[in-house]
Each structure stands twice: as C-alpha cells, then as structure tokens.
Design an enzyme around this catalytic site. Sequence first.
Site, PDB file in Angstrom:
ATOM      1  N   ASP A 166      31.285 -20.855  37.637  1.00 49.57           N
ATOM      2  CA  ASP A 166      31.328 -19.604  37.198  1.00 49.57           C
ATOM      3  C   ASP A 166      31.861 -19.017  35.842  1.00 49.57           C
ATOM      4  O   ASP A 166      31.649 -20.322  35.206  1.00 49.57           O
ATOM      5  CB  ASP A 166      33.282 -19.494  38.310  1.00 49.57           C
ATOM      6  CG  ASP A 166      33.743 -18.148  38.766  1.00 49.57           C
ATOM      7  OD1 ASP A 166      33.321 -17.001  37.780  1.00 49.57           O
ATOM      8  OD2 ASP A 166      34.407 -17.841  39.221  1.00 49.57           O
TER       9      ASP A 166
HETATM   10  C1  BGC Z   1      34.711 -14.512  38.562  1.00 48.44           C
HETATM   11  C2  BGC Z   1      33.606 -14.377  39.601  1.00 48.44           C
HETATM   12  C3  BGC Z   1      32.494 -13.374  39.159  1.00 48.44           C
HETATM   13  C4  BGC Z   1      32.128 -13.829  37.487  1.00 48.44           C
HETATM   14  C5  BGC Z   1      30.943 -12.990  36.595  1.00 48.44           C
HETATM   15  C6  BGC Z   1      34.182 -14.474  37.485  1.00 48.44           C
HETATM   16  O1  BGC Z   1      35.439 -14.551  36.753  1.00 48.44           O
HETATM   17  O2  BGC Z   1      35.698 -15.267  39.321  1.00 48.44           O
HETATM   18  O3  BGC Z   1      33.545 -14.280  40.780  1.00 48.44           O
HETATM   19  O4  BGC Z   1      31.397 -13.669  39.709  1.00 48.44           O
HETATM   20  O5  BGC Z   1      33.700 -13.269  36.727  1.00 48.44           O
HETATM   21  O6  BGC Z   1      32.023 -11.733  36.682  1.00 48.44           O
END
Ligand code: BGC
Length: 772
Positions: free
Chosen positions: A270
């Site tokens: 993530d």
């Molecule tokens: C989130 C993810 C997301 C990623 C990209 C993160 O802050 O937890 O779910 O896909 O950002 O935007």
Amino acid sequence: MKKLIAFSGLLAIACTAFSQSDKAKALVAKMTQEEKVNLVVGMGMNLPGKNEPVAMVGQTMDKVEGAAGTTFAIPSLQLPNTVVADGPAGLRISPTRKTDRRTYYATAWPVATLLASSWDVQMVEQVGRAMGNEVKEYGVDVILGPGLNIHRNPLGGRNFEYYAEDPLVAGKMTVAMVNGVQSNGVGTSIKHFALNNAETNRNASNSIISERAAREIYLKPFQIAVKEAKPWTVMSSYNYINGTYASESYELLTTILRKEWGFKGLVMSDWFGGKDAVAQMKAGNDLLMPGTPDQKKAISDALNNKTLDIKVVDENAARIVDYILGTPAFKNYAFSNAPDLKAHAALARTAAANGMVLLKNDNSTLPLAIKNVAVFGNTSYDFVSGGTGSGDVNEEYTVTLVEGLIKGGYTPDAALLEKYTSYISGEKAKQPKKNFFEEFMNPTPRIPELQLDDAMLHAKAASADMAIFTIGRNAGEGSDRKVENDFNLKPAEADLLNRISAAFHAQYKKVVVIINAGGVIETASWRDKADAILLAWQPGMEAGNAVADVLSGKVNPSGKLASTFPVKYEDDVTVKNFPGKQYPEKAIKGMLGMPLVPTEVTYEEGIYVGYRYYNTFNVKPAYEFGYGLSYTSFKYSNIKISSPVMNKAITITADITNTGKLAGREVAQLYITAPAGKLDKPAAELKGFAKTALLQPGQTEKVSFIITANDLASFNTATTSWVADAGSHTAKLGASSLKIQQTVTFKLAKEVVTEKCNKVLVPLVNINELHK
Ligand code: BGC
C-alpha cells in the site's frame, strides 16, 4: 434448474513456491542491478511541500493524470511504464487535464457494501466488466481494487469500500468483480492484505489475532479470491499482524499467499506502507508503491553489502516483469479515452437498485401510490454517490434524490426544493476549497441539517401526500467513523424526523426514510417514526434514479444485508477493541509529518464477528445479517438432499415460489450448524447463497447448493489444519440468518482433514478470546 453455486474448491494445496516464467527470468538476467532496483520500486509521486506547487497525494502526473502510481520502464528491454489507479467504486483519475480540453470522467459505481447486498454475483461481474473497460480505455493497466477487508466493526472508515462481515460473501463478490474487470485484459489488486479493519493509526496499528480467527474470517476472502479468480496483483496492508508489518511478513506474503494458496501474481505495498524496504523484498512484497528514493537506496545498499541476496530481488523483479508482459501497456493497446459512459451509467443504475435493502414497509407504504411528495433532509438534495479518499471517483454528475423523483414522474414540493437548494449552495460556498491531500488530512464536515419550523411542517403535511426524509453519511480513508453524530443520528436530524413524523402522521400521511450511507447506522431508536425505510447505501452516480426506481416499484427491492445492523453500537462485540489501544506518548513522525501513534487492536472476539456473534450469543440486532424485505412474498418448500451421508459432496435443493402479487427476486441463504466437536463453532455459518431470477407471481425456481467437506471445515490451531467434524450437520435454508425456512440434516461419517497448513502468524501474546 437454477445455476449451481458451488462453494467448494479450496482443497488441499501443494506447497510449491511460484516460479516465474522463463521469459521473465531471461529479461531479468539481462538487467543491471540498478535496473532491477528501479523496477521493484515504483516511480514515486509528487507530494505537497512548502512553496512548491501543490501536487496531489494519490496521483502521479506521468502517463494518466490522477492515477495513483506508475512502474519503471526499461526501454532497452521493451518494458514500458505501467499505470495503476484506484479504486473499488470505479476508476479514479483526473477528470480534466492541463494538456487538452477533453474530459476523462469515470463511472461512479455503487459502493461495495451495496454490491454485496445484491448477493448477485452475475451482476457484480457485469459491473466489473464495465469498470474494467474504463480502466483499459483510459490507458490504465491495473485498478487498485476490489477491497475485501471484513466489516469487523460498524465504524470502520473504509467499510464502504469493502463488501461484508462474512468471508464467503466478501470472497464471492471479489471473485465476481475480479473476473469481470480482468476479462478486459487489465488487472486488479485485491486489497488490503490483511487485517486492515480500522483506519485509526493505520500505519502503526498492530492487529493481534489468533491463527484461527485470522484464517477463518480475515484471510478467507482473499483465499477464495486467489483460488477462484486469479487476481493479477495483491496489495499488502499498512498494519502490523501479530507484530510484523503485513508488507514485511514472509509468512503472510510467501508462506500463505504463494506456497499454500498458489498465488502467481505480484504483491505491491500500500502507498508508503511498511518501513523496511529490504524486509519487504525478502517477504515477497515485490513492488514498493508509489516508490521513494530512500527505498531504492536501502535496497541497493543491502545488495552491495550482501545483507540482501540478489536472488530475492531477481524473483521480485521477475514477477513484476511477468505482470508487465500481460499489460495493455506492453501490448501497446491503443486506448480510446472514450469508454461508453452512457451505457455504463445505465448499468450503474440497475446495479444500484439491485443492492438496495428495504428495511421496513408497514402497510405497503411502498411502492408509492401517490405523486406529491414533501422531500426533507439536506441529503435528498445533495446525495452521496460514494465515499471519500482513494475510494472516491471523479464522476460527471450525481443524480440527487429529488432529481430522480422528478424524472420518475413525481412532484416534489417546490418551495422545499427552492429552500434546500439555496441553503446548500450558500453553505457550500462558505466551505474552504481543499485539494485531495488537505481533504484527507482534515475532512470537511457535512453541512448542518437545515431546520424547519413546525408551522412549515404542518403546512407541508397538509399540501403533500407523503414525506420523504433522507439521512446522509460519508466516510473514507484515514479515519474511522464516530458513534455520536454519525453512527447515531445527529440531534438535529432526530428532532426534524420526529417533528416531520408527528406532522404527517397527524394528517394520516406516511413518512419514508431513505438511508444514504456507506455503512451501518443506528435505526432502532427512530424507526417507529417511519412507515417505510429504504437503505439506499451510497449508490453511485445514478443514485436518485435508482432510488426512484425502487420507490416507484419499477424495481422490486431484493437486496439483503451483508452486515448486521445492531440495536445500538455498544451491542457489537468488537466495541471494546475498536479502534484499539493507542499509545500517543510513543508517537513518532510518519509520512508528511503525520504522527504515527502505536496502536494495538486485539481481536478478542475471535471468530465471533457480525452474525456469528449476534446469533450465537442471542443478541438481538435491529436488522440481522441476510435481512431484507420485498414488495412480494416468497415461500420456501421441498428441500431435498442428494444423500443423507456426505461422501465427496452433497447437493441440497429447494423450491422458492413467489406467493405475492408483484414480480420479485429472492436471496436464499444456506447456513450450516456443525455437530458439537472439538472446536467452538458459531450457531450457524453461511455456506452458500443463490439469488433467483425475477419470479412472476406464482412462479417457482429451484435453487441448488453443492457442499463439500471443505465447506464444513474449521481451522484447528492445535494441528494447524482445516478439519470437518464427523457427525450430524444441519443445513438451514433461510430468507435471512434468523428467518430459517427449511432444514435438512446430513452426516459426515469420519472427520476429514481438508488442508494441512503451516504454523505461521502466531500471536506473540496471549489473547483472551471469546468462546461459547
Ligand atoms: C490506500 C489504497 C490506495 C492507495 C493509492 C492508499 O492510501 O490505502 O487503498 O489504493 O492509497 O491511492
């Protein structure tokens, strides 16, 4: 006969690690060390800084503006950049670009809670196909979804991005969505693996959990998805699991995901997740997103001083190459930037109506038999299509409830329309303009409920035929919801609803409440004020049209709850362990200076999550798991079982007949109660479900379920294996988890070990787990 839904297939696994394709290995062999390191770390993103033009968190500006990230290109090996973009409710990219005057809107689909409430896997797959088409036609390679974390607690800030409190529903929805999206030749990233069930201090939160609860409840949907749908990628989560960051956990990402389940795709972190890039590489977290220079340096240094074996990076890089070789980017797909948004909007409308849940409908209040409606509540005029943060979508419009009603041929009170619209636009004008990052750090509260005096309410009760009142909620990534003013009604909402109800009921006119929320709210204290309650969830951009379709009876509601609505928040078993014990005195500075507050969440409820708790411990919910009304009625009959003794599998069938006056669809749910055995078991657990076609009055459909030992198995921690107990099992076919209609028993002659696993993810402390 109804299509078979077999919820088996998680049979014993071969413990062979995934090996990359020869082509990928050959390409990696041609790379320099620097190229390999570049490949395993994403291209980064611009972050807001002092005196710099503010760039967006969650956006890279490289290939597709507004996408979340990009992988590194190695042109000498014909490996292009690939683009990944959010998210679960539709593609999140910038709707406009500085470079041209075109628009790049995407469809805001109904959120995951709504999709799951449809219990309609064919429909979810269809939504996935259309969503994936937008991914492909906008030049994106992977969509960062679906989200399949379990709704452990009603306040989870991202529950709207996730499907259900039950692993089977979450798993099956994910399979449908992944199959749909990936049928386009683009990828998905099932997220967040795993145990990311709260947003509070998500980067410093330790999920402390037993092996059994982890395997049965929280890993299970991922296991189902990996086994049955082959997602291209998995996104590891931010949190720790029993003391190790998910993205740094070899046990999670390699032992379980790859060796036990046979996952062959790539794992990405993530965004900015974890802290030790070298540990992440060793764990099998192939790609670090969005990627930072520090991570590159840490990996290069470790390779140079031999604390990281180049073979590890070679494997990670080869999995990334394998992924790249399958992308539209690699195939030079000539994307149109012109998906058929009109057709997709029509599908979004159908899907939305399919997952709305009719909670209450006294004296056939609905479908509406009248035309003149007094529409109350800010949200009726400012409907919420979906949640915030990376789960948001940049759609062109959201049809409000009042717009949907007008288009559906109803006449909302004109003075109220005028009053509410001018109030809302005035209040919105006062709100500060914020970019994505500012909004993320400091979400703008919803506008205070417009208050109307009793004289006005009495006048409306005299002139209109009925009142409609909408309760609106929004939430998103970065924080969890609150009990007061969110899970519970705000005092101003409760007061207004009371007074609307009194005014309209005094004139013998009815009150309909619409809930426009991504997650569960309190209903027990106010539901007697309403004659009918429709849970519209956050239904995407066609919201108002879809609500009007259900209110009018054009669509007979057929959604059922995939998460329990408790009487009060305190009834939930997880309350004392949500969002966990925080240690602010130990806080350190994290990304962008945000405090990282160590937090411990002990999953003391063990496997007793959602209905597994309520129904086993006899805690009466406001609306139970699986609950939902229809404008017609159904009779269950003729339950049959293929054999009284399970050999390899048994088939259970039953007839469902529409006994009412309107055409409708029913969701039949198969629960199984296990015999008393070595392990503690919930009162009953969902093992299958089937949604009928649209049945005309009098029409019957046969539903059918295939059950194997695998479906009966629980995880035995002492033997580290999945075991189905010998003895008499009771299959209960219900219209909800509490409305069992037909039962039948069958025997399993001998205990069956369906899967032998590795002793991993062992908690480091004693957990005082709940038992029956
Ligand atoms: C989130 C993810 C997301 C990623 C990209 C993160 O802050 O937890 O779910 O896909 O950002 O935007």
